[in-house]
Motif scaffolding. Structure first.
Motif, short mmCIF file in Angstrom:
data_model
loop_
_atom_site.label_atom_id
_atom_site.label_comp_id
_atom_site.label_asym_id
_atom_site.label_seq_id
_atom_site.Cartn_x
_atom_site.Cartn_y
_atom_site.Cartn_z
N UNK A 169 36.89 2.69 -16.52
CA UNK A 169 36.23 2.90 -15.23
C UNK A 169 35.59 4.28 -15.13
N UNK A 170 36.31 5.30 -15.58
CA UNK A 170 35.77 6.66 -15.53
C UNK A 170 34.56 6.78 -16.46
N UNK A 171 34.64 6.15 -17.63
CA UNK A 171 33.49 6.15 -18.55
C UNK A 171 32.25 5.59 -17.86
N UNK B 222 40.17 2.86 -5.62
CA UNK B 222 41.37 2.70 -6.45
C UNK B 222 40.98 2.56 -7.92
N UNK B 223 41.76 3.21 -8.78
CA UNK B 223 41.49 3.23 -10.20
C UNK B 223 42.82 3.38 -10.94
N UNK B 224 42.95 2.72 -12.08
CA UNK B 224 44.17 2.88 -12.87
C UNK B 224 44.28 4.30 -13.42
N UNK C 256 38.46 -0.70 -9.15
CA UNK C 256 37.90 -1.10 -10.44
C UNK C 256 39.00 -1.76 -11.26
N UNK C 257 38.80 -3.03 -11.58
CA UNK C 257 39.81 -3.81 -12.30
C UNK C 257 39.12 -4.66 -13.36
N UNK C 258 39.92 -5.40 -14.11
CA UNK C 258 39.35 -6.35 -15.06
C UNK C 258 38.92 -7.62 -14.32
N UNK C 259 37.96 -8.29 -14.88
CA UNK C 259 37.50 -9.57 -14.33
C UNK C 259 38.66 -10.55 -14.19
#
Length: 263
Positions: free
Chosen positions: A157-159, A144-146, A196-199
């Motif tokens: 995340x892609x970077x 999962x990714x925004x 992938x999310x923020x802490x």
């Protein structure tokens, strides 16, 4: 005697009515002032911290009511550009914020870089695929990714994935979310193997575990700018809340939720 009683009664009734009117006038003059509603468009990752801060602020400012519009920073930027009535914009992306400055929606002097965040990889607690790093995402059936066009966390995340040569290997397995909270929900429910999310988002959940933190060198700095919209209908109140967000008390709350100061 009867006539006298009638006169006295009439005088008493008139006096009572006048007293009543006087009380009503007094009530009107002592009634609380009309409440001002401030509308703040803010990145979804700020939801918990800003909700807590609104309660504190409203308790100390009875004439203020704060309404939040949480979402992906890119989507919020577009709403503002299209005329949405907003008093403050609190972005998780310098790019989205700067676009509004360049378009004349926010005066540069009415904004500041306030917070920093970290990017993390989370899995459901059971972690069936034994994913322990960003490189391990090649084991995942779904990640999962925004949505990168509207969610800065997705772009960061892609970077990161490109920098470690993983993106092209997993791109076809990516499930996109409208904001980081949706990405977190996908991981919590086990609908994906990792997200992938923020802490700060990961810290709000006991249904996921953080298995890795992205190296800061693999993505652009995650900075949160905040600023007052030029078209705010409540500039005085908006400026007061903007200044409150920079106070020591407010920064302590942000840090309690996992943020760091940008300064």
């Amino acid at each position: 005697m009867k006539k006298m009683f009638t006169i006295v009664s009439s005088l008493m009734l008139a006096g009572g009515l006048l007293a009543g009117c006087g009380n009503d006038d007094q009530k009107q003059t002592t009634s609380s002032p009309k409440q001002v509603e401030l509308t703040i468009s803010a990145a979804a990752s700020l939801q918990d911290a800003l909700t807590a801060l609104a309660k504190d602020y409203e308790a100390a400012h009875k004439d203020i009511h704060i309404t939040y519009n949480f979402g992906g920073s890119g989507a919020l930027q577009q709403q503002i550009a299209q005329g949405a009535p907003v008093d403050l914009f609190f972005s998780a992306s310098e790019e989205n914020y700067d676009a509004l400055v360049e378009d004349g929606e926010i005066d540069k002097k009415d904004g500041t870089d306030l917070l920093q965040n970290s990017l993390v990889l989370v899995t459901p607690n059971q972690n069936a695929k034994q994913i322990e790093s960003f490189e391990d995402l090649t084991k995942a059936d779904k990640v999962a990714l925004g949505t990168p066009e509207s969610v800065p966390a997705g772009e960061y995340g892609i970077e990161t994935l490109k920098s470690i040569d993983v993106w092209t290997k997993i791109q076809s397995h990516v499930v996109y979310g409208k904001d980081v909270r949706q990405v977190l929900t996908y991981a919590e429910t086990g609908n994906v193997d990792a997200g992938i999310v923020y802490k700060t988002d990961a810290l709000t959940s006991d249904k996921v575990k953080v298995v890795a933190t992205a190296d800061e060198q693999t993505h652009a700095p995650i900075i949160y700018p905040v600023g007052i919209l030029k078209d705010s209908q409540h500039r005085t109140e908006a400026k007061a809340f903007y200044q409150f967000l920079q106070s020591d008390d407010a920064m302590k709350v942000f840090k309690d939720y996992g943020f760091k100061g940008a300064q």
